[in-house]
Design an enzyme around this catalytic site. Structure first.
Site, mmCIF file in Angstrom:
data_model
loop_
_atom_site.group_PDB
_atom_site.id
_atom_site.type_symbol
_atom_site.label_atom_id
_atom_site.label_comp_id
_atom_site.label_asym_id
_atom_site.label_seq_id
_atom_site.Cartn_x
_atom_site.Cartn_y
_atom_site.Cartn_z
ATOM 1 N N CYS A 116 0.734 -1.236 0.105
ATOM 2 C CA CYS A 116 -0.022 0.067 -0.035
ATOM 3 C C CYS A 116 0.762 1.261 -0.089
ATOM 4 C CB CYS A 116 -0.961 -0.138 1.225
ATOM 5 S SG CYS A 116 -2.005 -1.394 1.308
ATOM 6 N N HIS A 256 -3.604 6.924 3.116
ATOM 7 C CA HIS A 256 -3.971 5.871 2.336
ATOM 8 C C HIS A 256 -5.185 5.205 3.305
ATOM 9 C CE1 HIS A 256 -4.066 1.558 1.152
ATOM 10 N NE2 HIS A 256 -3.830 1.064 2.268
ATOM 11 N N ASN A 286 -10.302 -0.750 0.153
ATOM 12 C CA ASN A 286 -8.632 -0.304 0.302
ATOM 13 C C ASN A 286 -7.874 -1.072 -1.108
ATOM 14 O OD1 ASN A 286 -5.892 -0.862 0.526
ATOM 15 N ND2 ASN A 286 -5.888 -1.894 2.374
HETATM 16 N N1 ACO Z 1 -17.824 -9.553 9.680
HETATM 17 C C1 ACO Z 1 -18.281 -10.038 10.825
HETATM 18 N N2 ACO Z 1 -17.422 -10.253 11.743
HETATM 19 C C2 ACO Z 1 -15.838 -10.178 11.561
HETATM 20 C C3 ACO Z 1 -15.584 -9.848 10.171
HETATM 21 C C4 ACO Z 1 -16.423 -9.708 9.191
HETATM 22 N N3 ACO Z 1 -16.310 -9.120 7.931
HETATM 23 N N4 ACO Z 1 -14.262 -10.030 10.043
HETATM 24 C C5 ACO Z 1 -13.818 -10.313 11.448
HETATM 25 N N5 ACO Z 1 -14.982 -10.342 12.211
HETATM 26 C C6 ACO Z 1 -15.115 -10.932 13.537
HETATM 27 C C7 ACO Z 1 -13.766 -11.427 14.029
HETATM 28 O O1 ACO Z 1 -13.633 -13.003 13.628
HETATM 29 C C8 ACO Z 1 -13.667 -11.386 15.496
HETATM 30 O O2 ACO Z 1 -14.415 -12.251 15.990
HETATM 31 P P1 ACO Z 1 -14.193 -12.819 17.622
HETATM 32 O O3 ACO Z 1 -13.983 -11.752 18.354
HETATM 33 O O4 ACO Z 1 -15.173 -13.785 17.633
HETATM 34 O O5 ACO Z 1 -12.846 -13.473 16.992
HETATM 35 C C9 ACO Z 1 -14.355 -10.011 15.625
HETATM 36 O O6 ACO Z 1 -14.952 -9.610 14.382
HETATM 37 C C10 ACO Z 1 -13.353 -8.819 15.830
HETATM 38 O O7 ACO Z 1 -12.161 -8.881 15.168
HETATM 39 P P2 ACO Z 1 -11.183 -7.884 15.070
HETATM 40 O O8 ACO Z 1 -10.077 -8.346 14.317
HETATM 41 O O9 ACO Z 1 -10.725 -7.719 16.661
HETATM 42 O O10 ACO Z 1 -11.802 -6.544 14.393
HETATM 43 P P3 ACO Z 1 -11.331 -5.219 14.453
HETATM 44 O O11 ACO Z 1 -12.052 -4.543 14.719
HETATM 45 O O12 ACO Z 1 -9.492 -5.218 14.524
HETATM 46 O O13 ACO Z 1 -11.536 -5.144 12.694
HETATM 47 C C11 ACO Z 1 -10.348 -5.031 10.693
HETATM 48 C C12 ACO Z 1 -10.761 -6.055 11.589
HETATM 49 C C13 ACO Z 1 -11.044 -4.293 9.828
HETATM 50 C C14 ACO Z 1 -9.360 -5.984 9.665
HETATM 51 C C15 ACO Z 1 -9.125 -4.161 11.283
HETATM 52 O O14 ACO Z 1 -8.301 -4.999 12.243
HETATM 53 C C16 ACO Z 1 -8.309 -3.378 10.154
HETATM 54 O O15 ACO Z 1 -8.619 -2.574 9.641
HETATM 55 N N6 ACO Z 1 -6.986 -3.831 10.462
HETATM 56 C C17 ACO Z 1 -5.895 -3.042 9.502
HETATM 57 C C18 ACO Z 1 -6.014 -3.812 7.970
HETATM 58 C C19 ACO Z 1 -5.164 -2.861 7.097
HETATM 59 O O16 ACO Z 1 -5.180 -1.731 7.276
HETATM 60 N N7 ACO Z 1 -4.703 -3.419 6.005
HETATM 61 C C20 ACO Z 1 -3.929 -2.536 5.199
HETATM 62 C C21 ACO Z 1 -2.697 -2.947 4.539
HETATM 63 S S1 ACO Z 1 -3.313 -3.698 3.089
HETATM 64 C C22 ACO Z 1 -2.046 -3.984 2.128
HETATM 65 O O17 ACO Z 1 -0.869 -3.446 2.359
HETATM 66 C C23 ACO Z 1 -2.180 -4.758 1.019
#
Ligand code: ACO
Length: 334
Positions: A116, A256, A286
C-alpha cells in the site's frame, strides 16, 4: 539540495472497474453484515475487475488520462514506474506492459513493490531522477487488482479490498514548489503480518499450495491496525519536521484508505477538520497502492487543492512499509 531541480505532480488520472461489490453482496458470500463492515471499517462498496481485466488494463486508462491532462505525449516519457503487488505477471513487469501499450518508446520501465506504500515509494524514486536533471517526465502509476488475490471465503479480509488505478505525471516545477520532503520506512520483521504466502520462490504454485489457499492475502488485522495508527502519525510528523512545516499549515491530507478508524485517529492526532482530509474508502475500499493517487485525483477534480497549498500524502502497508510526502502544490510547470 539547492542545486537540484524542484519536482512536482503535473497531472493525475484514475480508473476503477465498473462492477460494484456492495456490503449487501458480501452478506450473501460470507458471515458478515453491512453494519459490521461500516462500523469497523467505514467501507460501503468497492469496485471489482471482470475475469479478463488485469492491472495493466486499469493502469493504461489512468495513465492516458494523466498524460492528456498534462498535454504530454507518451513518447516524451523518460521513465515509467508502476507500484503494484498484483502485477499481470511476475515478469515482464507491469511497467513494461504499460510502456508498450502507451507507445512510450523512449521510456525506461520498472515495477516497485511496497504494497500500500507503493505509490509513495514510486514518487520518491521518480522525483530523484527529475531533481538531478537526468529525466524530465516520469509517470508513476499505483494499480491493484486485489480481487484476484482475495479469498472470498475469508470474512476477515474479503470485505476490505477493491481494485483501481491512479496515475501521476511528475516533472520540473518552479523553484520553491513541488515536493518539499519525503519520509520512507520499512520494518521487515513485520512481513508475516500481511503477505501473499505462495506463488514466489519460497512456495511455488502447486496443487498443495492451491488446496491450502496460499495464493490469497493473509493478514493479522489487529496487529496491522495498531502498526497503521502508529506510523500514520510518525510518518506525517517526520515529513512535517523535514519540510519545516507545522501541522496547522496542512491544507489537505491524502491518507492511504484502509480503514476509517485509522484515518480518524490521524485526524484527531493532528487536530484537522474533516474538510482537510480526503476519504473515499466508503466507495472503493482499500485499493492498496492505488488508494492515494485515486484519492488525489478526485480531490483535484473536486477543486479541493489550490495554488500554494500544503498537501501531505501518507500511507502504510505490507512489508511492513510506510511513507509520507509533503508538497507545496503548484499548477505551474517549467
Ligand atoms: N464480519 C463480521 N465479523 C467479522 C468480520 C466480518 N467481515 N471480520 C472479522 N470479524 C470478527 C472476527 O472474527 C472477530 O471475532 P471474534 O472476536 O469472535 O474472534 C471480531 O469480528 C473482531 O475482530 P477484530 O480483528 O478484533 O476486528 P477489528 O475491529 O480489529 O477490525 C479489521 C478488523 C477491519 C481487519 C481491522 O483490524 C483493520 O482494519 N486492520 C488493518 C487492516 C489494514 O489496514 N490493512 C492494510 C494493509 S493492506 C496492504 O498492504 C495490502
Amino acid at each position: 539540495m539547492s542545486r537540484m531541480r524542484a519536482v512536482g505532480i503535473l497531472s493525475t488520472g484514475s480508473c476503477v472497474p465498473e462492477r460494484v461489490l456492495t456490503n449487501a453482496d458480501l452478506e450473501k458470500m460470507v458471515d458478515t453484515s453491512d453494519e459490521w463492515i461500516v462500523t469497523r471499517t467505514g467501507i460501503r462498496e468497492r469496485r471489482i475487475c471482470s475475469a479478463d481485466e488485469a492491472s495493466s488494463d486499469l493502469a493504461y486508462q489512468a495513465a492516458v488520462k494523466a498524460l492528456e491532462k498534462a498535454n504530454v505525449t507518451a513518447d516524451e516519457l523518460d521513465l515509467i514506474i508502476v507500484a503494484t503487488i498484483t502485477p499481470d505477471t511476475l515478469f515482464p513487469s507491469t511497467a513494461c506492459l504499460l510502456q508498450e501499450r502507451l507507445g512510450a518508446k523512449r521510456a525506461a520501465a520498472m515495477d516497485v513493490s511496497a504494497a500500500c506504500t507503493g505509490f509513495l515509494y514510486g514518487i520518491a524514486t521518480a522525483s530523484q531522477f527529475i531533481a538531478t536533471g537526468l529525466y524530465r517526465y516520469v509517470l508513476v502509476v499505483g494499480v491493484e487488482t486485489l480481487s484476484k488475490i482475495t479469498d472470498y471465503k475469508d470474512r476477515n479480509t474479503c470485505v476490505l479490498f477493491g481494485d483501481g488505478a491512479g496515475a501521476a505525471l511528475l516533472g520540473p516545477v518552479p523553484s520553491g514548489f513541488g515536493f518539499q520532503a519525503f519520509d520512507l520506512g520499512a520494518d521487515g520483521s513485520g512481513g508475516p503480518l500481511l503477505q501473499l504466502p505462495a506463488g514466489g520462490s519460497r512456495i511455488p504454485a502447486s496443487h498443495e499450495s492451491v488446496e491450502n489457499r496460499l495464493h490469497y492475502i493473509a493478514m493479522a488485522g489487529r496487529e496491522v491496525f495498531k502498526f497503521a495508527v502508529r506510523v500514520m502519525s510518525s510518518a506525517t510528523e517526520a515529513v512535517l519536521a523535514k519540510a519545516g512545516v507545522s501541522k496547522e499549515e496542512i491544507d489537505l491530507l491524502v491518507p492511504h484508505q484502509a480503514n476509517l478508524r485509522i484515518i480518524e485517529a490521524a485526524i484527531k492526532r493532528f487536530g484537522l477538520s474533516e474538510d482537510k482530509v480526503v476519504v473515499n474508502l466508503d466507495r472503493y475500499g482499500n485499493m492498496s497502492s492505488a488508494s492515494i493517487p485515486v484519492a488525489l485525483d478526485e480531490a483535484l477534480a473536486a477543486g479541493r487543492i489550490n495554488e500554494g497549498d500544503t498537501v501531505v500524502l501518507v500511507g502504510f502497508g505490507g512489508g511492513l512499509t510506510w511513507g509520507a510526502s509533503l508538497l507545496k502544490w503548484t499548477f505551474q510547470r517549467l
